[in-house]
Structures are given as C-alpha cells and as structure tokens.
Scaffold this motif. Structure first.
Motif, short mmCIF file in Angstrom:
data_model
loop_
_atom_site.label_atom_id
_atom_site.label_comp_id
_atom_site.label_asym_id
_atom_site.label_seq_id
_atom_site.Cartn_x
_atom_site.Cartn_y
_atom_site.Cartn_z
N GLY A 27 -2.27 2.12 -0.97
CA GLY A 27 -1.70 1.46 -2.14
C GLY A 27 -2.12 2.21 -3.40
N PRO A 28 -2.57 1.50 -4.44
CA PRO A 28 -2.95 2.16 -5.69
C PRO A 28 -4.39 2.68 -5.69
N TRP A 29 -5.10 2.56 -4.58
CA TRP A 29 -6.51 2.89 -4.54
C TRP A 29 -6.80 4.09 -3.64
N LEU A 30 -7.88 4.77 -3.99
CA LEU A 30 -8.43 5.83 -3.15
C LEU A 30 -9.76 5.33 -2.58
N TYR A 31 -9.86 5.26 -1.26
CA TYR A 31 -11.07 4.80 -0.59
C TYR A 31 -11.81 5.99 0.00
N TYR A 32 -13.13 5.94 -0.04
CA TYR A 32 -13.94 7.02 0.52
C TYR A 32 -15.35 6.50 0.77
N GLN A 33 -16.13 7.33 1.47
CA GLN A 33 -17.53 7.00 1.74
C GLN A 33 -18.39 8.20 1.39
N LEU A 42 -19.52 2.60 0.90
CA LEU A 42 -18.06 2.56 0.81
C LEU A 42 -17.67 2.35 -0.64
N CYS A 43 -16.78 3.21 -1.15
CA CYS A 43 -16.38 3.15 -2.56
C CYS A 43 -14.86 3.28 -2.68
N ARG A 44 -14.39 3.06 -3.91
CA ARG A 44 -12.98 3.31 -4.21
C ARG A 44 -12.84 3.65 -5.69
N ARG A 45 -11.73 4.28 -6.00
CA ARG A 45 -11.31 4.55 -7.38
C ARG A 45 -9.83 4.25 -7.49
N LEU A 46 -9.40 3.83 -8.67
CA LEU A 46 -7.99 3.59 -8.90
C LEU A 46 -7.26 4.91 -9.04
N ASP A 47 -6.14 5.06 -8.32
CA ASP A 47 -5.35 6.30 -8.34
C ASP A 47 -4.08 6.06 -9.14
N THR A 48 -3.97 6.73 -10.24
CA THR A 48 -2.76 6.60 -11.07
C THR A 48 -1.88 7.84 -10.99
N GLN A 49 -2.33 8.85 -10.21
CA GLN A 49 -1.59 10.13 -10.16
C GLN A 49 -0.46 10.11 -9.14
N LYS A 50 -0.75 9.50 -7.97
CA LYS A 50 0.23 9.43 -6.87
C LYS A 50 0.75 10.81 -6.52
N SER A 51 -0.19 11.76 -6.44
CA SER A 51 0.17 13.13 -6.08
C SER A 51 -0.02 13.32 -4.59
N GLY A 52 0.27 14.53 -4.10
CA GLY A 52 0.08 14.85 -2.69
C GLY A 52 -1.38 14.78 -2.31
N SER A 53 -1.63 14.79 -1.02
CA SER A 53 -2.99 14.58 -0.54
C SER A 53 -3.94 15.67 -1.01
#
Length: 806
Positions: free
Chosen positions: A126-132, A143-154
């Motif tokens: 969705g609109p979030w980036l999840y990572y550890q 476990l963390c996340r950041r809001l992704d507003t770029q919606k670019s390729g991986s």
C-alpha cells in the motif's frame, strides 16, 4: 545471518544430475568394536559422569512387556530431574573446559564476518514501506516502516530509501525490548491490518510456545487493552481493519477453534466461529491475497493398517461481511487437499482431487482449477492447468495482473508467472506452457528459492530470496510485467575475499531460463557475490539399500580439504516433508577453512520433487530414512571425502530420530554426533496420547495403538534399540527444559541409557547440556547463535581428534 520476513509470507502447501554410488546394505546391528574399545583421541575430565537413579517401571503394549527404569524423568516436576540435569551441565562444562580458548576463537571468527547492523530492503505494501533491521550490538530485529510517497519502481524505491528520502521511521515491534523485559522472546504470527492501523502478533515469553495475542494501535503506539488470550496460533484480518479472526490451541497444542474479536468492544466476549472437535484435526486460517476472503482449513492425516491418508475440509468467510457465517467448499475426501486464492470474483483452487468420478483416496499430483465465487461447489469447477509429464505444481500466489506458480520441472524447483485473467469460459484442460509463462531466471547450482512476504496484491514485482551453500542470501525482485529482474540486496560477509560472478562455474542453466545469454548478461551487469571458486559444492546421488538414489550435497574448501584425511559432518532430517536446510551459513566457514567436509543427506521422509518422497519415508516406511542416512554416511567414507575415523552426524528435533537410529544400526560408522532437542523416545511418546502433539504425530510416524504400526515404530525407536556393550560415538545432546514439542526427558533418558548399557569408557564422552530456561527453538539472537555454534564446533573438533591442530 539473513533476516526472515516478519510479515509472514503465505504458507506453502505443502533433483540433480548426479553420479552413482555403490549399494550400502543395512545391517540389523553392527558390533565390530564390541570386544575391543576403540578409545578416544582426547583426555576425559577427571570427574565421572553423573549416574541417575533407576526406578522400576514396566511398559506393556500388544502383548509385549519391557522395562524402562528412566521413565521417572518424564515427570518434570520431580526435583531429582532438575538436580540430575544440573549435574549433567556441570559434567559437560568440565568436559569442554579445555576448549574454552577454541570456543572464543570460533566465536570471534563468526562475529567478525557479521556487519555491525543488518537490514532488509524495504517492501512496499500500500502506501507504506516495511523493513527490518538489527541495530548495532543488538541480538534481535526491529520491525519498522516509512510512508512512501514516491511510488517508484522497486530499485528506485530501494535507492531512495537508502538515501533517507522517505518519511519518518516508525518502529513497530522491537524484539530487543521484549527480550530485555522477559529474558526470552519468540514472535509467532504477525499481521498488519488492511488499513495499516493495527499490528496483531503472537508472543511467547517463556519458551513453552503458548503464544499470547497482542494487538498494537500503530497510530498511538499502544497495546490495546483486552483480556489476555493464550494459545493463539494463526491470525487473519477482515476487510474493515477492526475485526480479527484467530485460532486457539488446546492443552495438547492442537489448534482447534476459530474466534473473532471486534476492536473497540471490550465488554463483549470474542465470538466462536468454528470448532473442530476431532482431536486428530488441526485448524488454520489465512486470508486470500486480495483480502476479500478468509479461509478456514481443518486438516488431518489418519492412520490405518493400510497407511496414512490426508483429510481436509475448507470453509470461506466473506471478509467484507465477517459475521455472515462460513461457506463450505467441499466434503472431506480421503487424500484430497485444497488451497484457495481469489481474483475478481473467481476462486483459483490448487488441488489433487480426482479428475474422474472415482472418489477413492487420491493424493496424486496437483492441478489448478477455478470457479466463480457464486458457483463454489466442486461440480462447477473448471480444470485450468494440469501438470505435464516433466512438471508438477507445488504452490501458487496471486496478484492483480499475474498468477505465480511454484513448480518442479525436471527435478528443479522453479517459479513462473502467468498473465491474468485466464479466460473464464475456457472449457479445455491445458498445460502451463500453453499459457505463455515467464520462468524466473535462477542460477543453475541448485540454489534454494524462498518467497518473500509479497503482501501487496497490486504489485507487479515478485520478491524471492536465493541462496546456496556457496552463495550468500540474495534478494531478487522479478518484474512480472516487464519480465526483468533486479538483485536488490545480498548478505554481507565481512573480512572474507570473494569472487565476483564466476560465470564458468555459476552460469544460468538453460533449463531454468528462457533466454540464457540475455540473463547471464543481466546477472553479470548487476554483480553478485559467491564463493564457488573457494568452496566446492558437489551434488551426488547415493544408492540406498533398495536401489533408490538419495541426493547428497557435499561442501568443502578447495584449499583445505584433504582427500581421505579430512573430518566431516553429515546433516539429516527426513520428516514432515520438510526440505533439509542447505542455504548459505557464514558460520560454517569456520569448519570448512579447517579442512572439514559438511554434507547434507536428503533422505526419504523429507521434502522432494513430489509427495511420494515424503510418503516413502514416513509411517510403516520410516526405516527408509535411516537406511538412506547410513548409505550417505558410508559414501562419504568410501569415496574418500571423509576419513573413516573422523565422521560425525548432526540432527535437529525429529531429525535426531534418523541420526539416533543410524547410530544404533551402524555404531562403528560414526565417531561423533550432535543431537539437538532430540526426538529419540518415539515409542513411549506415541504410546502416551496425553502428551502435546502426540496424536498429531500419528500422521507422520504411525499410531502405536495399531499393532503393525507399533511393531514398525518399536523396530527403529532409538531409545529402545541401543546396542548393549558396544562402543558408541561421542555425543553432544542438547535439550531445553521448557520444550513443549520434544520433552526434555527424551534427551535425558537417551544419555542415561547409553551410559548405562554401552561401553563405559566411550560413553564418558556422551554429554547432556540442558537450557533450563528456553524452549524448543532456544533463546539466542544473532550473537547467541554464534556462541552455540562455536560450542558445537569445539566439541566436534575435540572428540574427532583435531584439537591438536588448533
């Protein structure tokens, strides 16, 4: 050390081109050294090993009677047991005292190969980036996340993330904080709500695997106050993001009931949704990838005189109307399994149901069927994809525009994507090749392929983790729309020189790639690390006693290995259809660089190309696993990979049954063994249905209430077949006091009986080391695991006579 994905990918449902070895015929027993002790290449500690008490106890079954004087150890409330385990820990400490410096050296080597911090690349959902990541100096992940507003390729996402270009980091769950508070941490299931406002997870803080449910409001950072719920196993959110389904287990750790809780309604009891009263069935829940439906699976294998058969019952819940009840997919049919996904009004069903009107027990190859949601009954299904002669379907995943199939083709595990939708009105059965699949390019050296989380239904990218014994874990994103791929990240190995892309030894296989030249250029341009120029990884095929060829993976250092002289260890498991873990392990270099051989025997009973490999090593055929392991061990010696007096064996949990039984059959073949949380007293355990998981294990090993299966189990049970007055190998047996899967008494009884009945001089090198606070999975983080492995390796180095080389 690679980070496993916390956000739990969907559950999996559940060959090599090799040379031939000679035939190894199993013996009923071997006592070549029974009259003359072979001695040890080390000095024993000055103190004698502990001698536990004996209490007469008679066991009777099917007209047989035998004595078990160590039965009292199964009472963990007996203070004499705790005292005995403490004495054994002291004896193990004395035995290993002269290896202290070696353990420190090994630990230092392992730690030096780790980067200060470890992190996973972000994964969009969705609109979030999840990572550890694991912070510097810490044991466990966050476990963390950041809001992704770029919606670019991986790849652009990863680069932008690495440069700090996204929003504020939000820590969601910190294992380290829990471990510091309770001294132990084990997170089981973990699910983010569809609106990304809540995190539901299960937590074990004792090692007992009685997980308690926790729900965290990610907006406030607070745990939602509600009555404590223990014994929670699986989780699934409804679409509203406020309704959570979960399963709970009974006293025997059997998940048997589905309940539903509504957040914000603290004064109401959770609502029972489904209860399975049959103690041989387990209940599991999961969501379809698009979140539209929740599936409830009640499954079991049943034992009879003829064998073991699978039974499964599947229901679906409309996730948009979670209180509207369950819809049953089909009746229970012997041997038939079903796994569902949903795509815009169509159910895709992976099943092995009979393709004809013959409803007798199935259990054959899987195929893919589909039906409209409103036409869910089996008579309305269309058979879409059938397995071909050289290909079998293993599992599936589904996205907005693509279907991903996990297949086995010509003995190789592969993944492919197919464009969706598949023509709903298709009336003909077709094979995968007719749907223009894109096979994900993979390296050819039989690397393992593990799916990532892949939670985002709308994603065009499928993430996997590639690994091999000579290639550090590599995260690869496959763009299913463009049919391209990107190497996103590879595990760092510090302080070790590597060879970059040795294409001569490590190119892409034509079988596993549609365009070999293009794919080689792609991988070469992206550059990945691998160690095949320094460490040799060979695949062999060993002929077992009945002519069946057993895959054997052999790993050694090109520089340090000496033919016919090197020590070695053979790993085995062979149970539950699980594939033996052979992926990259940097800690293993500490043995390989000392000239050791590390080998892996994929014996029957474990995972293979299809379900027949598991079936041929379970139930009445379980001894095949033991014979296979003995054949592989003998091959290592006879072909000069390992010196005949320097071969050890390693087993974990149910894998110790194979290793222990092999030691009983061929005690002269092994000089050392490590048995970790071992399942060894199988006959007595399965005769006691009150023990956790016992009834469920009938489906794997057989039901001793049935005489033919009792006779089979008793014939190989390690505890019941120890060879008296025989030289047994040196052994390190580890256990955990709070282990709810394998009782601590299994290890204690084995050690006590081996010491009591076998060669007294040799049995002084049999150690029992018990963790008095942990559970089945131990309690160490990344550094704790290094300490444990350093201890294990130091034991092997000492007892196999390699200590003087240090």
């Amino acid at each position: 050390m690679a980070l496993a994905s916390l956000l739990s990918p969907k559950r999996s449902i559940k060959g090599y081109t090799l040379s031939l070895s000679f035939l190894f015929i199993p013996n009923a027993s071997s006592s070549l050294f029974s009259s003359l002790c072979r001695g040890h290449p080390f000095s024993p500690p000055p103190q004698a090993p502990p001698v536990p008490k004996k209490i007469p106890f008679t066991v009777t079954a099917h007209g047989r009677t035998w004595q078990d004087p160590f039965h009292w150890m199964s009472n963990t409330n007996d203070p004499d047991l705790s005292e005995y385990l403490s004495q054994e820990n002291s004896y193990a400490e004395a035995f290993m005292a002269d290896t202290h410096n070696l353990q420190c050296t090994l630990f230092s080597e392992m730690k030096s190969r780790m980067p200060a911090t470890i992190s996973t690349p972000p994964e969009r959902w969705g609109p979030w980036l999840y990572y550890q990541y694991i912070p510097e100096g810490k044991e466990y992940p966050v476990l963390c996340r950041r809001l992704d507003t770029q919606k670019s390729g991986s790849m652009k996402t990863f680069l932008h993330y690495a440069s700090g270009g996204f929003g504020r980091e939000e820590p969601l769950l910190d294992w380290n904080e829990i471990a510091e508070q309770y001294g132990y941490v084990h997170v089981g299931a973990c699910r983010i709500s569809p609106d990304h406002n809540f995190l539901a997870y299960t937590l074990d803080i004792t090692g007992s695997e009685r997980f308690m449910l926790q729900i965290k409001d990610l907006r406030s950072g607070c745990i939602i106050p509600k009555l404590r719920v223990d014994g929670v196993v699986s989780l699934a959110w409804a679409q509203d993001g406020n309704t959570l389904f979960y399963t709970i287990s009974d006293d025997n750790q059997r998940p048997y009931r589905v309940l539903c809780t509504k957040l914000g309604f603290h004064d109401t009891d959770d609502v029972p949704v489904f209860t399975e009263s049959d103690s041989s069935f387990c209940v599991d829940i999961t969501s379809t990838k698009d979140g539209k439906f929740i599936t409830v699976n009640s499954n079991s294998r049943t034992s009879s005189e003829e064998g073991i058969y699978i039974l499964i019952l599947v229901y679906v819940i409309d996730a948009a109307n979670p209180f509207d009840g369950l819809r049953r997919i089909c009746e229970r049919v012997c041997g038939v399994q079903y796994f569902l996904e949903h795509h815009y009004g169509i159910f895709y069903i992976l099943t092995n149901a009979p393709l004809t009107e013959n409803k007798e027990c199935s259990g054959g190859n899987y195929y893919l069927a589909k039906c409209r949601v409103e036409d869910i009954q089996p008579e309305n299904w269309q058979n879409v994809i059938l397995p071909g002669e050289d290909i079998s379907l293993q599992d599936m995943d589904i996205f907005n525009g693509h279907l991903v199939l996990f297949v086995n083709k010509n003995g190789f595990p592969m993944f492919c994507s197919i464009d969706l939708p598949i023509n709903v009105n298709c009336k003909h059965q077709i094979e995968i090749e007719n749907l223009n699949p894109w096979y994900f390019p993979l390296p050819s050296n039989s690397c393992s392929v593990v799916p990532g989380s892949n939670h985002d239904f709308m994603s065009l990218v499928y993430r996997v983790v590639l690994s091999s014994p000579v290639m550090p874990d590599m995260i690869v994103d496959y763009d299913m729309s463009r049919q391209t791929y990107s190497i996103v990240q590879q595990e760092e190995v510090m302080g070790v020189s590597v060879n970059r892309t040795c294409l001569a030894a490590y190119e892409l296989d034509t079988i596993r790639s549609q365009n070999k030249e293009e794919n080689i250029q792609n991988f070469e341009s992206q550059r990945w690390k691998e160690f095949s120029c320094a460490y040799c990884c060979e695949r062999k095929e060993v002929v077992s006693y009945d002519g069946v060829r057993i895959p054997l993976t052999i790993l050694y250092s090109q520089k340090s290995w000496q033919k016919g002289q090197s020590p070695g260890v053979l790993h085995g498991y062979g149970a539950y259809g699980e594939i033996l873990e052979k992926s990259w392990c940097a800690n293993r270099l500490s043995l390989l660089d000392r000239g050791w051989v590390v080998a892996f025997a994929d014996v029957r009973g474990g995972g293979g190309g299809d379900s027949s490999w598991h079936k041929s090593g379970s139930g009445l055929l379980k001894q095949n696993s033991v014979y296979d392991f003995g054949s592989c061990a003998n091959y290592l010696v006879s072909e000069g990979y390992v010196h005949r007096d320097r071969l050890g064996a390693i087993g974990y949990s149910a894998g110790c049954l194979v290793v222990g039984a092999a030691i009983n059959m061929y005690p002269d073949l092994f000089r050392a063994a490590i048995l970790k949380v071992p399942f060894l007293d199988i006959c007595n355990t399965l005769l006691d249905p009150s023990l956790p998981l016992t009834i469920l294990d009938y489906e794997e090993f057989g039901n001793p209430q049935i005489q033919s299966q009792f006779e089979s189990i008793l014939s190989y049970s390690p505890y019941d077949n120890i060879t008296p007055h025989t030289c047994y190998p040196s052994m390190l047996v580890t256990a955990s006091f709070h282990d709810s899967r394998v009782g601590v008494w299994e290890a204690a009884k084995w050690v006590a009986k081996v010491r009591d009945t076998t060669c007294s001089e040799c049995s002084g090198a049999v150690l029992l080391k018990t963790n008095m606070s942990g559970g089945h999975f131990g309690e160490g983080g990344r550094y704790g695991q290094c300490e444990e492995m350093a201890y294990d390796y130091a034991f092997l180095i000492k007892v196999l006579g390699m200590f003087n080389n240090e």
